[in-house]
Design a protein around this motif. Structure first.
Motif, mmCIF file in Angstrom:
data_model
loop_
_atom_site.group_PDB
_atom_site.id
_atom_site.type_symbol
_atom_site.label_atom_id
_atom_site.label_comp_id
_atom_site.label_asym_id
_atom_site.label_seq_id
_atom_site.Cartn_x
_atom_site.Cartn_y
_atom_site.Cartn_z
ATOM 1 N N ASP A 1 0.848 -1.197 0.000
ATOM 2 C CA ASP A 1 0.000 0.000 0.000
ATOM 3 C C ASP A 1 0.886 1.251 0.000
ATOM 4 O O ASP A 1 1.530 1.578 1.003
ATOM 5 C CB ASP A 1 -0.898 -0.037 1.243
ATOM 6 C CG ASP A 1 -1.844 1.155 1.316
ATOM 7 O OD1 ASP A 1 -1.652 2.117 0.534
ATOM 8 O OD2 ASP A 1 -2.762 1.134 2.147
ATOM 9 N N ALA A 2 0.910 1.942 -1.143
ATOM 10 C CA ALA A 2 1.799 3.108 -1.282
ATOM 11 C C ALA A 2 1.445 4.206 -0.282
ATOM 12 O O ALA A 2 2.330 4.909 0.215
ATOM 13 C CB ALA A 2 1.711 3.652 -2.701
ATOM 14 N N PRO B 238 6.699 31.270 1.958
ATOM 15 C CA PRO B 238 5.937 30.306 1.146
ATOM 16 C C PRO B 238 4.460 30.287 1.547
ATOM 17 O O PRO B 238 4.069 30.907 2.535
ATOM 18 C CB PRO B 238 6.598 28.977 1.497
ATOM 19 C CG PRO B 238 7.089 29.166 2.903
ATOM 20 C CD PRO B 238 7.472 30.617 3.023
ATOM 21 N N ASN B 239 3.661 29.551 0.788
ATOM 22 C CA ASN B 239 2.268 29.329 1.171
ATOM 23 C C ASN B 239 2.253 28.118 2.094
ATOM 24 O O ASN B 239 1.899 27.017 1.705
ATOM 25 C CB ASN B 239 1.406 29.027 -0.052
ATOM 26 C CG ASN B 239 1.425 30.161 -1.030
ATOM 27 O OD1 ASN B 239 1.180 31.292 -0.671
ATOM 28 N ND2 ASN B 239 1.747 29.859 -2.277
ATOM 29 N N THR C 66 -0.207 25.069 2.076
ATOM 30 C CA THR C 66 -0.595 24.487 0.791
ATOM 31 C C THR C 66 0.627 24.132 -0.041
ATOM 32 O O THR C 66 0.502 23.786 -1.204
ATOM 33 C CB THR C 66 -1.497 25.442 -0.012
ATOM 34 O OG1 THR C 66 -0.848 26.712 -0.104
ATOM 35 C CG2 THR C 66 -2.849 25.602 0.637
ATOM 36 N N ASP C 67 1.798 24.196 0.558
ATOM 37 C CA ASP C 67 3.022 23.901 -0.164
ATOM 38 C C ASP C 67 3.578 22.579 0.363
ATOM 39 O O ASP C 67 3.768 22.427 1.570
ATOM 40 C CB ASP C 67 4.018 25.046 0.086
ATOM 41 C CG ASP C 67 5.242 24.943 -0.790
ATOM 42 O OD1 ASP C 67 5.809 23.843 -0.874
ATOM 43 O OD2 ASP C 67 5.628 25.961 -1.394
ATOM 44 N N THR C 68 3.827 21.639 -0.550
ATOM 45 C CA THR C 68 4.239 20.306 -0.082
ATOM 46 C C THR C 68 5.540 20.354 0.719
ATOM 47 O O THR C 68 5.770 19.526 1.585
ATOM 48 C CB THR C 68 4.420 19.327 -1.251
ATOM 49 O OG1 THR C 68 5.109 19.996 -2.287
ATOM 50 C CG2 THR C 68 3.097 18.817 -1.750
ATOM 51 N N PRO D 73 -1.180 19.257 1.581
ATOM 52 C CA PRO D 73 -1.458 19.072 0.154
ATOM 53 C C PRO D 73 -0.787 17.809 -0.389
ATOM 54 O O PRO D 73 0.331 17.508 0.020
ATOM 55 C CB PRO D 73 -0.816 20.318 -0.462
ATOM 56 C CG PRO D 73 0.286 20.660 0.492
ATOM 57 C CD PRO D 73 -0.179 20.257 1.855
ATOM 58 N N ALA D 74 -1.495 17.128 -1.272
ATOM 59 C CA ALA D 74 -0.983 15.915 -1.902
ATOM 60 C C ALA D 74 -0.366 14.966 -0.873
ATOM 61 O O ALA D 74 0.715 14.439 -1.056
ATOM 62 C CB ALA D 74 0.018 16.241 -3.006
ATOM 63 N N ARG D 75 -1.072 14.768 0.232
ATOM 64 C CA ARG D 75 -0.671 13.825 1.284
ATOM 65 C C ARG D 75 0.663 14.156 1.943
ATOM 66 O O ARG D 75 1.288 13.298 2.561
ATOM 67 C CB ARG D 75 -0.621 12.397 0.736
ATOM 68 C CG ARG D 75 -2.000 11.896 0.358
ATOM 69 C CD ARG D 75 -2.016 10.435 0.042
ATOM 70 N NE ARG D 75 -3.371 9.979 -0.183
ATOM 71 C CZ ARG D 75 -3.738 9.210 -1.196
ATOM 72 N NH1 ARG D 75 -2.848 8.789 -2.072
ATOM 73 N NH2 ARG D 75 -4.989 8.832 -1.328
ATOM 74 N N THR E 195 -1.324 7.870 11.914
ATOM 75 C CA THR E 195 -2.596 7.689 12.616
ATOM 76 C C THR E 195 -3.761 8.299 11.845
ATOM 77 O O THR E 195 -4.895 7.858 11.971
ATOM 78 C CB THR E 195 -2.517 8.293 14.025
ATOM 79 O OG1 THR E 195 -1.320 7.822 14.633
ATOM 80 C CG2 THR E 195 -3.670 7.871 14.879
ATOM 81 N N TYR F 98 -4.043 8.245 8.530
ATOM 82 C CA TYR F 98 -4.408 7.252 7.514
ATOM 83 C C TYR F 98 -5.135 6.089 8.184
ATOM 84 O O TYR F 98 -6.112 5.556 7.652
ATOM 85 C CB TYR F 98 -3.158 6.775 6.775
ATOM 86 C CG TYR F 98 -3.447 5.817 5.637
ATOM 87 C CD1 TYR F 98 -4.399 6.128 4.674
ATOM 88 C CD2 TYR F 98 -2.778 4.604 5.531
ATOM 89 C CE1 TYR F 98 -4.680 5.262 3.642
ATOM 90 C CE2 TYR F 98 -3.046 3.732 4.498
ATOM 91 C CZ TYR F 98 -3.997 4.048 3.559
ATOM 92 O OH TYR F 98 -4.283 3.182 2.535
ATOM 93 N N ASP G 211 -8.622 7.170 8.759
ATOM 94 C CA ASP G 211 -9.375 7.113 7.505
ATOM 95 C C ASP G 211 -9.809 5.676 7.203
ATOM 96 O O ASP G 211 -10.960 5.420 6.868
ATOM 97 C CB ASP G 211 -8.525 7.632 6.336
ATOM 98 C CG ASP G 211 -8.509 9.151 6.285
ATOM 99 O OD1 ASP G 211 -9.338 9.776 6.980
ATOM 100 O OD2 ASP G 211 -7.676 9.705 5.549
#
Lengths: 293, 290, 463
Positions: A62-63, A146-147, A150-152, A238-240, A246, A248, A251
């Motif tokens: 599971d990636a 930076p933001n 919202t910035d990875t 953002p983008a995980r 915990t 995940y 979820d």
């Protein structure tokens, strides 16, 4: 077993009796059930069906699981040392002979009092890329911030900062520990001409080492289960980039209704945390000084 | 008090190094104070803003005029006194239970040597390593079995059966108390419980206060427990009442949310400010300290 | 300071304190022991119906009006209304523990986890018995409560999406404020004209950004004639239409820069605080739901804006929208099924439904709507939303129990596309590769229990 040992066993059991009861009823029963579920296909709403180790084998491919584990370890490696150093530093600062000490103590402890929802909104606003005060302050030094959320790249550091803000909890524990250091130790050291740093290094730190040990162990356990603040603040985005273990797990358990899978994740984490705690424990051997037993 | 300060001063003359040290200390304190205080100040000022002052791209620092009625609305909506009473009730019961049971257990884990003690302690630590979400379903089923769902019991009864974190914390403190201090009492024929109650408890008062405080705050701010187990609006706690200010499609009144947050935080700040001395400095003043 | 008090006085003080603490503890203990079985009847003999609703804040208060109306309208049933945050979690635990409420209010996409697992009761027979037919509803809205051919929830209020555009900014940019973009190409062109930068090149105003508010990112294919699943059991994230849709979204990142767009998005601290970029007039056009009116009315009542169907990529596609609904259902194991149903049935009556939808500023989900409803409605654009919801073209969140997993994966893919890390084709192919086996496994599980489940539903359906 000698009579002395027997007596001690009875005494020990009596003192820990409430906990032994609580441990077995409120913790062990649910824990053992979750261990059983980890070998089941269990959706919470339907009875569990035994499926062997399938949950564990699915985990390995599971990636998202690996991503969340990775995120968590990175966070831990940064947040834990920072938190420890800052906690001790602030406690030492507050333990000096300063005016308005109660006020400062209260200030450092304040953030730990703010309810989570309010805290999340507060920090979202501070980290705001456009209007946030943090970037506003950075702009004084000519830095284009930076933001954050919202910035990875910057979302994790933002959460580390938010976490450090709550360091007051461990400061209070350190302070309580510092108060237990007998004063005559310092006086003796001063007579010998030791300066502040030498006193700190050779008296204070060893004397509060049991408390540091406690905070490091609890920090390890806590930081690897980080959940509430990122859950409310970033929801894993953002983008995980801030999807922690915990989260995940939560979820899987409550949003995807794969409770069996979540339980498998829980026990994998248990092994990891236990391993790391043991490591921390080994590292501390010989460095923790107990005045008592 | 005075004696102690003079002791500090005579330790060295006011060298430049000393002055610099002082300046650095205060500079660091002030710097961190601003950092730590700022968000809270913002929460307070936001709680006094009007909706218009929130809905701007440029932050408004000082609301004018301050909207004191936000607090009136909030206390009415929160059903404040009722929810506060429920919350205080849970706090009193939980703190009492935790402090009693955890100090007993911590004593058993630190000052008595008995076979199996360290194994049990390792299990105790281990229970903290299982993420809570997976325990929720079995725990709910358990409380359902007891007939406790819909009552306050799941929220406070377990506190009387101790918790791993607090046991560990107290154990660490109990272990720093020199053994020879209690050995003398043993020779005098004191019972174990008397040693615990009359020597260890007073000596570890600061640690007990810390446990009490943490426990108090955890209950005060707990949202999840009351959410799951309480289903009667009259039983709600303040933290649960906070949700009434968030609406997905109706617009969250941030000012009201922050006012509610402030209402929740202020009593705790006051409590902390006035009691902290007794639990951080308590020991050295009682004279029991070495 | 302590030395002033004599030892005996001090001791007396301690005793007093200890005594007071004991009293306090006893009082609290007595309170904490209270409770137990929640009352089943009111003192005057009414059956108590427990109703948990996900709404909070003003929305919760609006529903309370209806509940109070119902309680006043008859003397046999009393609805005990509870606004619950994190309702899914509470409901899940309660349902697993066999302790659910009698009526539950959920979003349409959130019912899917519960239907297949048997946590809700089929309502079809009750509807037939009490004369409610599918013809009474807008088909697309009613459909949101149906799964595997069974009705699990009836709508309380519906929603759908449309383009909101700022007329003042249109005028400023030399565009006709009465002519919103009719095609996606036009939208892109207008967006260019409505975008402003300051001297340093920093964006100060944006015509449009697909990620703002970014709540329906996985469903942009709707306006390209695409579907992200086959309607039965297969994910189809990477069909040509879908890839075209996500590439279109990515074109905005290319045009305006990822960081600048993110700054705009993050400027919106929390949507529902009103710090929305459309309301603060920083973004000129936005895809938004019918509920946007509530925010505008609250935070900027004099705003000069218009509402129009969100334009589709292909001119042959008109009146395309995404529909959503809030649903009322009856949990399995509810103590008072019949009484719970009475309340749901009450809400489904035209006058009651219209009152609720007026309070919540929505259009009515019922087929018939009175003229008064529109004349009394505070939102002047409500008819536009209603006619969009009546149109058959468009989509909704995929009606599969895989929805949460699938949407999370789609959102993740979208983020990578938006940040230009991956092309739409790459990202969506990865989504398909990850999700297809999971859909298949879920389908296998369903096949294994399907016959038994369907029989069971037939049996337990209240009639």
């Amino acid at each position: 077993m000698t009579r002395e040992q027997k007596r001690n066993l009875v005494k020990g059991l009596l003192f820990t009796a409430p906990w032994i009861l609580g441990l077995s009823i409120f913790t062990m029963i649910p824990a053992l059930m979750s261990l059983y579920y980890s070998f089941c296909d269990y959706s919470v709403l339907n009875p569990p069906v035994f499926i062997g180790a399938k949950n564990f084998t699915s985990l390995s491919t599971d990636a998202v699981f690996w991503k969340s584990l990775n995120n968590t370890l990175i966070y831990a490696v940064v947040a834990l040392p920072l938190g420890t150093v800052m906690g001790i530093a602030l406690a030492l600062l507050l333990n000096q002979q300063i005016i308005a000490r109660p006020l400062f103590r209260t200030i450092f402890f304040l953030p730990s009092l703010v309810p989570l929802v309010a805290l999340a909104i507060l920090w979202q606003w501070i980290f705001n890329g456009e209007f946030g005060v943090l970037n506003h302050a950075l702009s004084w030094f000519g830095i284009d911030g930076p933001n954050w959320l919202t910035d990875t790249t910057w979302a994790k550091p933002a959460l580390v900062i938010t976490g450090l803000w709550g360091v007051g909890n461990s400061v209070v524990i350190y302070l309580a520990g510092l108060q237990d250091v007998p004063r005559d130790f310092y006086e003796a050291a001063r007579v010998d001409g030791a300066n502040w740093w030498q006193q700190t290094r050779h008296i204070t730190i060893p004397m509060i080492s049991p408390v540091i040990y406690f905070n490091v162990i609890m920090g390890t356990i806590g930081v690897l289960q980080i959940f509430a603040v990122p859950y409310v603040m970033t929801g894993g985005g953002p983008a995980r980039a801030t999807l922690f273990y915990t989260m995940y797990l939560f979820d899987q358990a409550f949003r995807y209704l794969n409770m069996g899978y979540a339980c498998a994740m829980a026990w994998v984490l248990f092994v990891i945390v236990a391993g790391l705690t043991l490591f921390a424990h080994r590292m501390s051997k010989g460095h923790v000084y107990y005045g008592g037993a | 008090m005075a004696a102690r300060e003079s002791l500090e001063v005579d330790a060295g003359t006011l060298t430049t190094q000393r002055i610099l040290g002082r300046v650095a200390t205060y500079a660091a304190l002030l710097f961190f104070s601003v950092l730590f205080l700022f968000p809270l100040v913002w929460m307070l000022t936001t709680s006094l803003k009007s909706i218009g002052e929130i809905n701007t791209s440029q932050p408004v620092w000082f609301p004018s005029p301050p909207q004191w009625e936000n607090y009136k609305i909030v206390t009415a909506k929160l059903n404040f006194w009722r929810y506060a009473l429920n919350t205080v009730m849970l706090c009193v019961l939980t703190v009492t239970g935790t402090v009693l049971s955890c100090s007993l257990a911590a004593y058993g884990f630190s000052r008595i040597k008995w076979p199996g003690r360290d194994k049990l302690f390792i299990i105790t630590l281990g229970t903290m390593m299982i993420p809570f979400p997976v325990l929720m379903v079995p725990l709910y089923a358990l409380f359902k079995e007891f007939g406790w769902v819909g009552t306050f019991k799941p929220l406070w009864v377990p506190a009387f059966f101790a918790s791993a974190y607090n046991i560990f914390l107290l154990r660490q403190f109990f272990m720093t108390i020199p053994q020879d201090l209690t050995d003398a009492a043993v020779v005098d024929g004191c019972s174990e419980f008397r040693i615990f109650w009359q020597m260890i408890i007073p000596l570890a008062r600061s640690a007990l206060m810390v446990v009490g405080l943490f426990c108090f705050m955890a209950v005060w701010n707990d949202f999840l427990g009351p959410l799951i187990y309480l289903s009667n609006e009259n039983d709600f706690t303040l933290a649960l009442g906070l949700q009434a200010f968030q609406s997905q499609h109706g617009g969250t009144d941030t000012n009201l949310l922050m006012a509610a947050g402030s209402v929740m935080v202020l009593p705790v700040i006051v409590l902390f400010f006035f009691t902290q001395k007794s639990f951080i400095e308590g020991i050295s003043l009682t004279g029991l300290k070495l | 300071m302590n030395s002033i008090a004599s030892p005996s006085l001090k001791r007396a003080g301690w005793w007093f304190l200890a005594f007071a603490a004991l009293i306090l503890f006893a009082v609290m203990l007595q309170r904490g022991m209270r409770g137990g079985r929640v009352a089943t009847h009111t003192p005057d003999g009414r059956v108590i119906v427990e109703y948990w609703e996900k709404w909070a804040g003003i929305e919760a208060e609006n529903m309370r009006v209806i509940v109070n109306d119902f309680n006043a309208s008859q003397n046999r049933i009393f609805v005990n209304y509870l606004s619950v945050g994190n309702i899914e979690q509470k409901f899940l635990l309660a349902a697993s523990g066999g302790n659910p409420p009698d009526v539950i209010g959920l979003y349409d996409q959130n019912t899917l986890n519960f239907t297949e697992k048997g946590a809700l009761l089929p309502l079809d027979k009750l509807m037939a018995r009490d004369g409610l037919t599918p013809a009474d509803y807008l088909p697309r809205i009613l459909n949101l409560g149906i799964h595997r051919g069974i009705t699990w929830g009836l709508p309380s209020v519906p929603a759908c999406l449309a383009l909101h555009y700022n007329k003042r900014l249109f005028r400023e940019a030399g565009l006709d404020p009465e002519k919103p973009p009719a095609t996606l190409k036009e939208l892109d062109e207008y967006a260019e004209k409505l975008t402003k930068r300051d001297a340093s090149g920093k964006l100060t105003q944006l015509g449009f950004s697909p990620s703002d508010p970014g709540w329906w990112n996985p469903l942009y294919p709707t306006w390209f004639g695409g579907k992200i699943w086959d309607g039965v059991n297969k994910p189809t994230p990477d069909t040509p239409e879908n890839i075209a849709a996500f590439e279109w979204a990515a074109s905005y990142s290319r045009k305006y820069g990822v960081k600048d767009l993110q700054a705009f998005r993050s400027a919106m601290v929390q949507f529902d605080t009103g710090q929305n970029s459309f309301i603060s007039e920083r973004v000129a056009m936005q895809l938004q739901g019918v509920f946007m009116f509530t925010f505008i009315e609250k935070y900027k009542p004099d705003m000069d804006y218009g509402v129009a169907p969100f334009p589709a990529a292909d001119a042959s596609l008109t009146s395309v929208t995404l529909v959503q609904a809030d649903l009322l259902g009856i949990p399995r194991g509810a103590a008072n099924v019949e009484e719970g149903w009475k309340f749901i049935r009450y809400v489904q009556q035209q006058p009651v439904m219209e009152k609720l939808c007026q309070l919540q500023k929505r259009f009515s989900p019922l087929a018939k709507t009175s003229e008064q409803f529109y004349t009394n409605h505070s939102n002047p654009d409500i008819r536009i939303f209603r006619s969009l919801a009546e149109s058959p073209t468009g989509s909704e969140w995929p009606r599969t129990p895989m929805i949460n997993e699938y949407v999370d994966e789609m959102e993740n893919g979208y983020s990578h596309i938006f940040m230009l890390d991956e092309t739409a084709a790459e990202a969506m192919a990865l989504v398909r590769r990850r999700m297809t086996p999971r859909f298949e496994e879920r389908e296998r599980k369903w096949e294994a229990i399907k016959d038994e489940r369907m029989r069971n539903w037939e049996e337990i359906a209240p009639r």
